[in-house]
Design an enzyme around this catalytic site. Structure first.
Site, mmCIF file in Angstrom:
data_model
loop_
_atom_site.group_PDB
_atom_site.id
_atom_site.type_symbol
_atom_site.label_atom_id
_atom_site.label_comp_id
_atom_site.label_asym_id
_atom_site.label_seq_id
_atom_site.Cartn_x
_atom_site.Cartn_y
_atom_site.Cartn_z
ATOM 1 C CB CYS A 135 -16.281 -81.985 19.594
ATOM 2 S SG CYS A 135 -14.803 -82.119 18.553
ATOM 3 C CE1 TYR A 163 -12.086 -78.720 13.128
ATOM 4 C CE2 TYR A 163 -10.152 -77.303 13.330
ATOM 5 C CZ TYR A 163 -10.728 -78.559 13.368
ATOM 6 O OH TYR A 163 -9.954 -79.658 13.623
ATOM 7 C CD GLU A 205 -13.865 -80.129 22.584
ATOM 8 O OE1 GLU A 205 -12.881 -79.502 22.150
ATOM 9 O OE2 GLU A 205 -14.216 -81.221 22.126
#
Length: 223
Positions: A135, A163, A205
């Site tokens: 993740c 991110y 994911e």
């Protein structure tokens, strides 16, 4: 080659699939249906709640000082960063507590979280930690890749910016180094469990984007 690089190679199909999934490509292009993004956020709310709890549980059980410290830090960063940003998104999009409670947890979100908890029950502390890495690592790489082209939709661009950057890179680098060390000191059976846990999480994911894009639901909806 290190454990984490080998694991990423073993999961290459799902890893590359995530980068090429229409959820990601359309988000960057600014053409992702806002209802798809909304559904993703609600499902991710459930996921992140349990992800934070898993950090705490694994930290409590491990005897490895560096892993314990990292997981405690991760849990704190999640609350201050990603979860806080999600709350801002909820406010801007008008996602209420009532809407969240009324939205069933999708099968993929349920299975992904269950997979990570299962590592604590049937796997090992190290395999549980390995299940958590995809993740953070995948999102960091997505952020660094997508940030090169500005999304025309401000909220999508802010999601990307969450991110990207050196801080995220360094944090993932540290997490990978700890897992590589743990892998080297593990038995062959535990090494296999760590590899399997990482690959399954990588698959999940990819499935998470698909879940959101198709607004996946259980066949029986009237619970």
């Amino acid at each position: 080659m290190s454990f984490t690089l080998n694991a990423k190679k073993a999961a290459s199909a799902s890893w590359e699939g995530s980068f090429n999934h229409p959820f990601i490509t359309e988000l960057q292009a600014g053409i992702l249906d806002s209802e798809i993004f909304r559904y993703y956020l609600i499902q991710d709310h459930y996921y992140l709640k349990h992800f934070s709890e898993l950090y705490a549980l694994i930290a409590e059980k491990t005897n490895h000082p560096a892993l314990k410290a990292l997981l405690v830090e991760n849990a704190g960063n999640l609350s201050l960063g990603e979860i806080a940003i999600r709350e801002t998104f909820f406010s801007e999009l008008g996602i209420t507590d009532e809407e969240v409670r009324a939205t069933p947890i999708a099968p993929t979100a349920y299975h992904y979280v269950s997979h990570m908890y299962r590592q604590l029950l049937e796997g090992t502390i190290n395999s549980a930690a390995a299940s958590m890495l995809p993740c953070a690592w995948l999102y960091q790489e997505l952020g660094d890749t997508l940030i090169t082209n500005q999304s025309p939709v401000p909220i999508y661009q802010r999601w990307i910016e969450t991110y990207a950057g050196v801080e995220a890179q360094e944090h993932v680098k540290l997490e990978r180094a700890i897992l590589d060390e743990l892998y080297e000191s593990s038995s062959p059976d535990e090494q296999a469990q760590m590899m399997e846990a990482f690959v399954i999480s990588s698959e999940m994911e990819y499935a998470f984007w698909e879940m959101a894009y198709r607004k996946e639901m259980w066949l029986k909806k009237d619970w």
